[in-house]
Design an enzyme around this catalytic site. Structure first.
Site, PDB file in Angstrom:
ATOM      1  N   CYS A  72      -5.517  68.076  10.330  1.00  0.00           N
ATOM      2  CA  CYS A  72      -5.065  66.901  11.066  1.00  0.00           C
ATOM      3  C   CYS A  72      -3.939  66.257  10.267  1.00  0.00           C
ATOM      4  O   CYS A  72      -4.150  65.894   9.095  1.00  0.00           O
ATOM      5  CB  CYS A  72      -6.241  65.931  11.207  1.00  0.00           C
ATOM      6  SG  CYS A  72      -5.808  64.361  11.965  1.00  0.00           S
ATOM      7  N   CYS A 182       1.324  67.307  15.046  1.00  0.00           N
ATOM      8  CA  CYS A 182      -0.070  66.918  15.291  1.00  0.00           C
ATOM      9  C   CYS A 182      -0.767  68.190  15.761  1.00  0.00           C
ATOM     10  O   CYS A 182      -0.217  68.924  16.595  1.00  0.00           O
ATOM     11  CB  CYS A 182      -0.130  65.837  16.360  1.00  0.00           C
ATOM     12  SG  CYS A 182      -1.786  65.553  17.035  1.00  0.00           S
TER      13      CYS A 182
END
Ligand code: DGL
Length: 246
Positions: A72, A182
């Site tokens: 992440c 992302c």
């Protein structure tokens, strides 16, 4: 060493990294943690993200993980320094792949799609200053995309409208590369390709991160050479209905 590799993300996005890792290292056991009850991380304060990461890392260590991948970008940006300072286990983090995009751009214009948290982070700014000082970077927060990905709406009308709005200005400015900053965003690659055609080369850092996992395992003598069939376990902090019915 037969202990598993731990992966975590705010939700399902990190599976893009997990998949690249499992493809490159088919003999490794894995444990994946999706922090679905606290997703999205993008607009949360760094302190709150650090607290979630500490909880998750403790969970993964209870499952004997030998290396942990913060799959992440937003969690890496907020918490990787803290995690490396407080835990002995090796960590692999994510950061927007601005360097290869800047190196290969012919137009000298690169688009970066990431969460607001990632754009605020030190890592992103350092990488940008170090490797992309000579190119024009168009930063676009991907507001709303994580929620759509978690709801399985990666091909919806709403996703299409949002991505059109985010990508068209990059195309108008002459961007030839798009960095997906992302881990949820690779789920939108088919839609992005439909919008941008062949005008944008899409950079998903997952394969490069998988190579980094392999090197770090080798460096720490942690590769699993047992020949056992790999086991994959998946956990989540809860079900989270992020998209309300209109
Ligand atoms: N997959 C996370 C990332 O790479 C999503 C962040 C979020 O939950 O907003 O940044």
């Amino acid at each position: 060493m037969t202990a598993p590799i731990g992966f975590f993300d705010s939700g399902i996005g990190g599976l893009s990294v997990w998949r690249a890792g499992v493809r490159l290292l088919p003999g490794e056991h894995t444990v994946y943690y999706a922090d679905s009850a606290y997703c999205p991380y993008g607009a949360k304060e760094p302190d709150e993200i650090v607290a979630r990461c500490v909880f998750i890392v403790d969970f993964l260590l209870q499952h004997h993980c030998k290396l942990i991948v913060a799959a992440c970008n937003t969690a890496t940006s907020a918490a990787i320094d803290y995690l490396r300072a407080h835990y002995a286990v090796p960590f692999v983090g994510m950061e927007p792949a601005v360097k290869p995009a800047a190196l290969h751009s012919l137009s000298g214009v690169v688009g970066v799609l990431a969460t607001r948290g990632t754009f605020k982070g030190r890592l992103y700014h350092e990488t940008r200053a170090q490797f992309a000082a000579d190119v024009q970077i168009i930063e676009q927060p991907g507001d709303g995309l994580v929620e759509l990905a978690e709801a399985g709406q990666t091909n919806s009308q709403q996703a299409s409208l949002l991505l059109q709005q985010y990508i068209q200005p990059m195309l108008d400015a002459g961007a030839d590369h798009l960095v997906l900053g992302c881990t949820h965003y690779p789920l939108f690659i088919p839609l992005i390709t439909r919008i941008a055609g062949h005008r944008l080369t899409i950079i998903d850092p997952a394969p490069a991160v998988a190579h980094q996992i392999k090197s770090l395992l080798a460096e720490h003598h942690l590769l699993n050479t047992s020949g056992e069939r790999a086991r994959h376990e998946f956990f989540s902090s809860g079900k989270h209905g992020m998209l309300k019915d209109e």
